[in-house]
Write a protein that holds these residues in place. Structure first.
Motif, PDB file in Angstrom:
ATOM      1  N   MET A  82      -5.351  -4.303   7.691  1.00 22.74           N
ATOM      2  CA  MET A  82      -5.835  -3.275   7.386  1.00 22.74           C
ATOM      3  C   MET A  82      -5.018  -2.177   7.291  1.00 22.74           C
ATOM      4  SD  MET A  82      -9.540  -2.989   7.478  1.00 22.74           S
ATOM      5  CE  MET A  82      -9.735  -1.138   6.434  1.00 22.74           C
ATOM      6  N   VAL A  83      -4.372  -1.670   8.957  1.00 17.01           N
ATOM      7  CA  VAL A  83      -2.978  -1.063   8.888  1.00 17.01           C
ATOM      8  C   VAL A  83      -1.486  -1.528   7.824  1.00 17.01           C
ATOM      9  CG1 VAL A  83      -1.427  -0.577  10.293  1.00 17.01           C
ATOM     10  CG2 VAL A  83      -3.844  -0.297  11.006  1.00 17.01           C
ATOM     11  N   ILE A  84      -1.357  -2.900   8.421  1.00 20.36           N
ATOM     12  CA  ILE A  84      -0.545  -3.601   7.221  1.00 20.36           C
ATOM     13  C   ILE A  84      -0.643  -3.124   6.046  1.00 20.36           C
ATOM     14  CG2 ILE A  84       1.157  -5.429   6.579  1.00 20.36           C
ATOM     15  CD1 ILE A  84       0.287  -6.137   9.705  1.00 20.36           C
ATOM     16  N   GLY A  85      -1.414  -3.852   4.928  1.00 19.13           N
ATOM     17  CA  GLY A  85      -1.337  -3.455   4.211  1.00 19.13           C
ATOM     18  C   GLY A  85      -1.636  -2.514   3.754  1.00 19.13           C
ATOM     19  N   LEU A  86      -2.012  -0.758   3.955  1.00 18.73           N
ATOM     20  CA  LEU A  86      -2.335   0.272   3.769  1.00 18.73           C
ATOM     21  C   LEU A  86      -0.617   1.436   3.543  1.00 18.73           C
ATOM     22  CD1 LEU A  86      -5.653   1.464   5.112  1.00 18.73           C
ATOM     23  CD2 LEU A  86      -4.742   1.127   2.355  1.00 18.73           C
ATOM     24  N   VAL A  87      -0.033   0.689   4.712  1.00 21.03           N
ATOM     25  CA  VAL A  87       1.532   1.145   4.898  1.00 21.03           C
ATOM     26  C   VAL A  87       2.191   0.506   3.952  1.00 21.03           C
ATOM     27  CG1 VAL A  87       3.432   0.919   6.824  1.00 21.03           C
ATOM     28  CG2 VAL A  87       1.516   1.545   7.659  1.00 21.03           C
ATOM     29  N   ASP A  88       1.795  -0.810   3.334  1.00 18.29           N
ATOM     30  CA  ASP A  88       2.557  -1.153   2.168  1.00 18.29           C
ATOM     31  C   ASP A  88       2.338  -0.735   1.220  1.00 18.29           C
ATOM     32  OD1 ASP A  88       4.455  -2.890   1.573  1.00 18.29           O
ATOM     33  OD2 ASP A  88       2.982  -3.761   0.637  1.00 18.29           O
ATOM     34  N   ALA A  89       1.037  -0.258   0.760  1.00 13.00           N
ATOM     35  CA  ALA A  89       0.120   0.273  -0.207  1.00 13.00           C
ATOM     36  C   ALA A  89       0.874   1.937  -0.150  1.00 13.00           C
ATOM     37  CB  ALA A  89      -1.322  -0.245  -0.034  1.00 13.00           C
ATOM     38  N   GLU A  90       0.592   2.288   0.959  1.00 11.94           N
ATOM     39  CA  GLU A  90       1.647   3.445   0.865  1.00 11.94           C
ATOM     40  C   GLU A  90       2.594   3.797   0.428  1.00 11.94           C
ATOM     41  OE1 GLU A  90       3.463   7.532   4.006  1.00 11.94           O
ATOM     42  OE2 GLU A  90       1.655   5.811   4.149  1.00 11.94           O
ATOM     43  N   ARG A  91       3.895   3.266   0.690  1.00  9.10           N
ATOM     44  CA  ARG A  91       5.518   2.259   1.142  1.00  9.10           C
ATOM     45  C   ARG A  91       5.479   2.125  -0.798  1.00  9.10           C
ATOM     46  NH1 ARG A  91       7.752  -1.023   2.041  1.00  9.10           N
ATOM     47  NH2 ARG A  91       9.864   0.065   1.661  1.00  9.10           N
TER      48      ARG A  91
END
Length: 183
Positions: A150-159
């Motif tokens: 979830m952390v990785i996915g949301l960081v990527d989604a934010e980018r």
């Protein structure tokens, strides 16, 4: 010996370089320097090769995320507080999270570090289960992987502009806790 100001500048430079490498994975040192607004000579004094730069970034990421896990007091703090601190620390270093997402599996690293992170998080999620805060029908190692994903996915989604930066820690916490809570 470096000063705290120099250390802060190095951390800022490393964060910028981490994101530049994610955005331009095949960039030369000169292209990376240009991307972050410094001279090639400045970057060359910092790291002489791409390989040295990636290794330095890996060491920095390892230290930052090891500190984040330690500072969250996963074994002693109240579970919701520890989860909140852990999440905030990882999102504070989102550039490094993005870098690790792309470079972790290919870079040389000490597998004991990853095993230590996993063990700390697994024990934390198990403690949360034992205290009745997390579902018991999902194994603690799976909770670790879900949280990390979830952390990785949301960081990527934010980018990529799909998720706003504002409120991201709360979004992650709500999504995780409401998906794993017993109540």
């Amino acid at each position: 010996m470096t000063t705290p100001a120099a250390d802060a500048e190095d951390r800022k430079l490393l964060a910028a370089l981490a994101l530049a490498l994610v955005d331009q994975p095949r960039a030369s040192l000169q292209e990376l320097a240009r991307a972050i607004g410094i001279s090639k000579a400045t970057l060359y004094r910092f790291c002489r090769t791409r390989e040295q730069l990636i290794e330095r970034l890996m060491q920095h990421c390892t230290q930052v995320f090891s500190d984040a896990i330690r500072d969250a007091n996963l074994d002693t703090a109240a579970v919701p507080d520890a989860l909140r601190q852990l999440t905030a620390s990882h999102l504070e270093h989102r550039e490094l999270t993005a870098f690790l997402m792309y470079y972790w599996k290919d870079a040389l690293r000490d597998p004991c570090i990853e095993e230590g992170w996993d063990a700390s998080l697994d024990a934390f999620f198990l403690r949360g289960q034992q205290e009745g805060l997390f579902r018991i029908d999902i194994p603690a190692p799976a909770l670790t992987e879900i949280w990390v994903s979830m952390v990785i996915g949301l960081v990527d989604a934010e980018r990529r502009g799909r998720v706003a930066r504002a409120g991201l820690p709360g979004l992650l916490e709500r999504a995780f806790l409401q998906g794993t809570a017993t109540r």
